[in-house]
Design an enzyme around this catalytic site. Structure first.
Site, PDB file in Angstrom:
ATOM      1  N   ARG A 114     -20.984  20.038 102.408  1.00  0.00           N
ATOM      2  CA  ARG A 114     -22.161  19.257 102.844  1.00  0.00           C
ATOM      3  C   ARG A 114     -23.348  20.135 103.258  1.00  0.00           C
ATOM      4  NH1 ARG A 114     -18.239  15.611 105.010  1.00  0.00           N
ATOM      5  NH2 ARG A 114     -18.100  13.880 103.563  1.00  0.00           N
ATOM      6  N   LYS A 136     -37.028  22.740  95.656  1.00  0.00           N
ATOM      7  CA  LYS A 136     -36.304  22.046  94.583  1.00  0.00           C
ATOM      8  C   LYS A 136     -35.169  22.912  94.081  1.00  0.00           C
ATOM      9  CE  LYS A 136     -39.973  19.255  92.484  1.00  0.00           C
ATOM     10  NZ  LYS A 136     -40.799  19.104  91.270  1.00  0.00           N
ATOM     11  N   GLU A 178     -47.412  30.457  84.911  1.00  0.00           N
ATOM     12  CA  GLU A 178     -47.461  29.616  86.120  1.00  0.00           C
ATOM     13  C   GLU A 178     -48.576  30.091  87.048  1.00  0.00           C
ATOM     14  OE1 GLU A 178     -45.694  26.975  86.169  1.00  0.00           O
ATOM     15  OE2 GLU A 178     -43.869  27.355  84.996  1.00  0.00           O
ATOM     16  N   LYS A 220     -49.289  27.555  95.627  1.00  0.00           N
ATOM     17  CA  LYS A 220     -48.196  26.580  95.449  1.00  0.00           C
ATOM     18  C   LYS A 220     -47.724  26.048  96.803  1.00  0.00           C
ATOM     19  CE  LYS A 220     -43.765  25.321  93.658  1.00  0.00           C
ATOM     20  NZ  LYS A 220     -42.649  25.470  92.732  1.00  0.00           N
ATOM     21  N   GLU A 230     -42.887  15.340  96.482  1.00  0.00           N
ATOM     22  CA  GLU A 230     -43.603  14.966  95.258  1.00  0.00           C
ATOM     23  C   GLU A 230     -43.905  13.466  95.164  1.00  0.00           C
ATOM     24  OE1 GLU A 230     -42.607  17.440  91.822  1.00  0.00           O
ATOM     25  OE2 GLU A 230     -42.985  15.711  90.539  1.00  0.00           O
ATOM     26  N   ARG A 234     -48.273  16.829  95.011  1.00  0.00           N
ATOM     27  CA  ARG A 234     -47.448  17.878  94.401  1.00  0.00           C
ATOM     28  C   ARG A 234     -47.371  17.736  92.877  1.00  0.00           C
ATOM     29  NH1 ARG A 234     -41.599  20.416  96.329  1.00  0.00           N
ATOM     30  NH2 ARG A 234     -41.470  21.835  94.574  1.00  0.00           N
ATOM     31  N   ASN A 238     -47.393  19.813  87.964  1.00  0.00           N
ATOM     32  CA  ASN A 238     -46.830  19.483  86.647  1.00  0.00           C
ATOM     33  C   ASN A 238     -47.853  19.630  85.521  1.00  0.00           C
ATOM     34  OD1 ASN A 238     -44.361  18.870  87.788  1.00  0.00           O
ATOM     35  ND2 ASN A 238     -44.965  16.748  88.200  1.00  0.00           N
ATOM     36  N   HIS A 241     -46.873  20.633  82.043  1.00  0.00           N
ATOM     37  CA  HIS A 241     -45.428  20.482  81.958  1.00  0.00           C
ATOM     38  C   HIS A 241     -44.980  19.200  81.259  1.00  0.00           C
ATOM     39  CE1 HIS A 241     -45.459  23.914  84.581  1.00  0.00           C
ATOM     40  NE2 HIS A 241     -44.146  23.965  84.628  1.00  0.00           N
ATOM     41  N   HIS A 245     -42.570  20.715  78.883  1.00  0.00           N
ATOM     42  CA  HIS A 245     -41.125  20.479  78.997  1.00  0.00           C
ATOM     43  C   HIS A 245     -40.564  19.830  77.730  1.00  0.00           C
ATOM     44  CE1 HIS A 245     -40.340  20.676  83.612  1.00  0.00           C
ATOM     45  NE2 HIS A 245     -40.057  21.808  83.012  1.00  0.00           N
ATOM     46  N   HIS A 261     -39.923  29.381  78.766  1.00  0.00           N
ATOM     47  CA  HIS A 261     -40.631  28.391  79.598  1.00  0.00           C
ATOM     48  C   HIS A 261     -42.142  28.635  79.664  1.00  0.00           C
ATOM     49  CE1 HIS A 261     -41.027  25.343  82.714  1.00  0.00           C
ATOM     50  NE2 HIS A 261     -41.708  26.202  83.450  1.00  0.00           N
TER      51      HIS A 261
HETATM   52  N1  LIG Z   1     -37.002  24.918  91.420  1.00  0.00           N
HETATM   53  C1  LIG Z   1     -38.224  24.977  90.971  1.00  0.00           C
HETATM   54  O1  LIG Z   1     -39.166  24.511  91.622  1.00  0.00           O
HETATM   55  C2  LIG Z   1     -38.496  25.636  89.656  1.00  0.00           C
HETATM   56  C3  LIG Z   1     -39.819  25.917  89.273  1.00  0.00           C
HETATM   57  C4  LIG Z   1     -40.034  26.579  88.072  1.00  0.00           C
HETATM   58  C5  LIG Z   1     -38.959  26.960  87.271  1.00  0.00           C
HETATM   59  N2  LIG Z   1     -37.703  26.663  87.665  1.00  0.00           N
HETATM   60  C6  LIG Z   1     -36.541  27.036  86.836  1.00  0.00           C
HETATM   61  O2  LIG Z   1     -36.501  28.453  86.696  1.00  0.00           O
HETATM   62  C7  LIG Z   1     -35.761  28.765  85.509  1.00  0.00           C
HETATM   63  C8  LIG Z   1     -36.424  29.904  84.763  1.00  0.00           C
HETATM   64  O3  LIG Z   1     -36.444  31.027  85.600  1.00  0.00           O
HETATM   65  P1  LIG Z   1     -36.723  32.489  85.041  1.00  0.00           P
HETATM   66  O4  LIG Z   1     -37.842  32.444  84.088  1.00  0.00           O
HETATM   67  O5  LIG Z   1     -36.796  33.377  86.203  1.00  0.00           O
HETATM   68  O6  LIG Z   1     -35.444  32.763  84.115  1.00  0.00           O
HETATM   69  P2  LIG Z   1     -34.016  33.457  84.374  1.00  0.00           P
HETATM   70  O7  LIG Z   1     -33.516  33.216  85.730  1.00  0.00           O
HETATM   71  O8  LIG Z   1     -33.176  32.995  83.240  1.00  0.00           O
HETATM   72  O9  LIG Z   1     -34.329  35.018  84.207  1.00  0.00           O
HETATM   73  C9  LIG Z   1     -34.756  35.498  82.968  1.00  0.00           C
HETATM   74  C10 LIG Z   1     -33.941  36.706  82.519  1.00  0.00           C
HETATM   75  O10 LIG Z   1     -34.350  37.855  83.265  1.00  0.00           O
HETATM   76  C11 LIG Z   1     -33.221  38.538  83.776  1.00  0.00           C
HETATM   77  N3  LIG Z   1     -33.684  39.201  84.998  1.00  0.00           N
HETATM   78  C12 LIG Z   1     -33.964  38.615  86.176  1.00  0.00           C
HETATM   79  N4  LIG Z   1     -34.527  39.513  87.008  1.00  0.00           N
HETATM   80  C13 LIG Z   1     -34.544  40.686  86.361  1.00  0.00           C
HETATM   81  C14 LIG Z   1     -35.017  41.985  86.702  1.00  0.00           C
HETATM   82  N5  LIG Z   1     -35.633  42.223  87.867  1.00  0.00           N
HETATM   83  N6  LIG Z   1     -34.877  42.977  85.795  1.00  0.00           N
HETATM   84  C15 LIG Z   1     -34.309  42.719  84.573  1.00  0.00           C
HETATM   85  N7  LIG Z   1     -33.878  41.511  84.189  1.00  0.00           N
HETATM   86  C16 LIG Z   1     -34.004  40.509  85.072  1.00  0.00           C
HETATM   87  C17 LIG Z   1     -32.185  37.466  83.959  1.00  0.00           C
HETATM   88  O11 LIG Z   1     -30.903  38.003  83.966  1.00  0.00           O
HETATM   89  C18 LIG Z   1     -32.444  36.580  82.750  1.00  0.00           C
HETATM   90  O12 LIG Z   1     -31.784  37.103  81.630  1.00  0.00           O
HETATM   91  C19 LIG Z   1     -35.695  27.499  84.680  1.00  0.00           C
HETATM   92  O13 LIG Z   1     -34.390  26.995  84.724  1.00  0.00           O
HETATM   93  C20 LIG Z   1     -36.650  26.544  85.405  1.00  0.00           C
HETATM   94  O14 LIG Z   1     -36.260  25.197  85.304  1.00  0.00           O
HETATM   95  C21 LIG Z   1     -37.451  26.025  88.843  1.00  0.00           C
HETATM   96 ZN   LIG Z   2     -42.971  25.673  85.061  1.00  0.00          ZN
END
Ligand SMILES: NC(=O)c1ccc[n+]([C@@H]2O[C@H](COP(=O)([O-])OP(=O)(O)OC[C@H]3O[C@@H](n4cnc5c(N)ncnc54)[C@H](O)[C@@H]3O)[C@@H](O)[C@H]2O)c1
Ligand SMILES: [Zn+2]
Length: 355
Positions: A114, A136, A178, A220, A230, A234, A238, A241, A245, A261
């Site tokens: 929990r 989120k 972003e 942000k 949201e 907020r 988007n 997006h 998306h 992305h």
């Molecule tokens: N929660 C939210 O508000 C929110 C907002 C935007 C995006 N997201 C989510 O974030 C995700 C995308 O995140 P991302 O772009 O960071 O992708 P990711 O977490 O997949 O990282 C990208 C790649 O980089 C590698 N990596 C990470 N840090 C590294 C470093 N310092 N050196 C070398 N390699 C490294 C990882 O292993 C991975 O292969 C999506 O799932 C998206 O939906 C969430």
């Molecule tokens: Zn995004």
């Protein structure tokens, strides 16, 4: 506590706070789990441990890298590991990685027994300026992005631009989209700064990027703190997006090869800027400027008629829709954005032809 107070930006101070937090009698952390993927284990964990020696004793939970792993089955593996190593309400989860790690790790923490405490240490640019900020957490349900999740707050975050030193260039460019968005929706000056920033030598000058990262986080954060769940404002985050998306899901579903992305969102921002020009008062000059800046860095692809219909049908199932109407956040001018905008179907399709 406002989220901003939880952001410990830039290494030394942040790591000291983490160390004190782990040793503090009042917080009474009994055991610590660090969630990593294959690459952050190699590239980021040694740096973290060298700054916070006490973490040597942590349990490391490693998952495979990549968006495909962001699902409930991975959560089950992590919960089993937590159980095996006797995690309890006095445990702390440290998410060390990009958005995939912080999204999964935050979700895992939010429902395990929990709710257990967690902190985020984002290691990608996108993680630093976006994914780890804003409560989120969640995972995908097959190809439906972020369908299962929760709003859950970390104890705090540590932002250390040092991690950019090993980040692949395509990931850096993805995160930069972003940052552009933050300027476009809320801060014209920041857009101008971003326009003139170059990605060259970001590994060498990672520390200087710290300044832009900080500004981007503040933008942000200010929006999220005004509307954490949201309900209204907020939604401006988007921008880009709604179409972005859908493009991302389309490329994932139809095996066209993955669209990263940031590239999907940059394309989405170009299309949605055109819609902003058509229905929300954005000037033609601003639209052209946005298109020219973004298409210089991001490969904006042509979309055929057939693809357009499929992408459109994905948009119709977007969870952000209201009463079956596709919702957009559209620019009024650079630095100002409206939300809950509806656009005639014919115009949405026409926007794809503007490239
Ligand atoms: N929660 C939210 O508000 C929110 C907002 C935007 C995006 N997201 C989510 O974030 C995700 C995308 O995140 P991302 O772009 O960071 O992708 P990711 O977490 O997949 O990282 C990208 C790649 O980089 C590698 N990596 C990470 N840090 C590294 C470093 N310092 N050196 C070398 N390699 C490294 C990882 O292993 C991975 O292969 C999506 O799932 C998206 O939906 C969430
Ligand atoms: Zn995004």
């Amino acid at each position: 506590m406002l989220l901003y107070d939880k952001i410990k930006i830039f290494n030394e101070e942040g790591y000291k706070i983490l160390e004190n937090y782990l040793l503090d009698q009042v917080t009474s952390i009994r055991n610590t789990f660090i969630l990593v993927d294959h690459y952050t284990n190699i590239h980021c964990l040694p740096h973290l441990i060298s700054h916070v020696k006490i973490l040597e004793k942590s349990n490391i939970i490693q998952i495979k890298p990549g968006e495909e792993e962001k699902n409930i089955y991975t959560c089950i593996q992590i919960w089993k590991q937590l159980e095996k190593f006797k995690a309890n309400r006095n445990s702390l989860i440290i998410n060390l990685g990009g958005g995939v790690i912080t999204d999964i790790g935050g979700f895992v923490a939010s429902v395990f027994k929990r709710g257990v405490r967690f902190i985020n240490i984002p290691t990608t640019l996108l993680g630093m300026v976006d994914a780890s900020i804003g409560y989120k957490t969640g995972v995908n349900l097959e190809s439906i992005k972020n369908e299962i999740g929760s709003f859950y707050s970390p104890e705090f975050l540590i932002i250390d631009p040092y991690f950019l030193k090993t980040l692949p260039e395509k990931e850096f460019i993805s995160g930069k989209a972003e940052m552009f968005k933050h300027g476009l929706i809320a801060d014209e000056k920041f857009w101008i700064e971003m326009k003139t920033s170059t990605i060259e030598d970001y590994r060498k000058y990672y520390y200087q990027w710290g300044n832009l990262i900080h500004k981007s986080i503040l933008i942000k954060n200010k929006i999220v703190d005004k509307d954490p769940k949201e309900k209204g404002l907020r939604k401006i985050l988007n921008f880009g997006h709604t179409i972005g998306h859908a493009l991302e899901s389309y490329f994932m579903n139809y095996q066209k090869g993955k669209l990263i992305h940031g590239v999907a969102i940059a394309m989405g921002m170009v299309y949605e800027s055109w819609l902003s020009y058509k229905v929300n008062g954005l000037s033609i000059n601003s639209y052209q400027e946005i298109k020219s800046i973004l298409s210089e860095l991001y490969p904006i692809q042509n979309i055929s008629d057939l693809e357009m219909d499929k992408i459109f049908s994905i948009m119709e199932h977007d969870k952000k829709n209201d009463r079956n109407k596709i919702q957009f956040s559209l620019l009024k001018k650079i630095g100002t954005c409206s939300y809950n905008c509806q656009v005639p179907t014919s115009l949405i399709k026409e926007s794809f032809l503007q490239i």
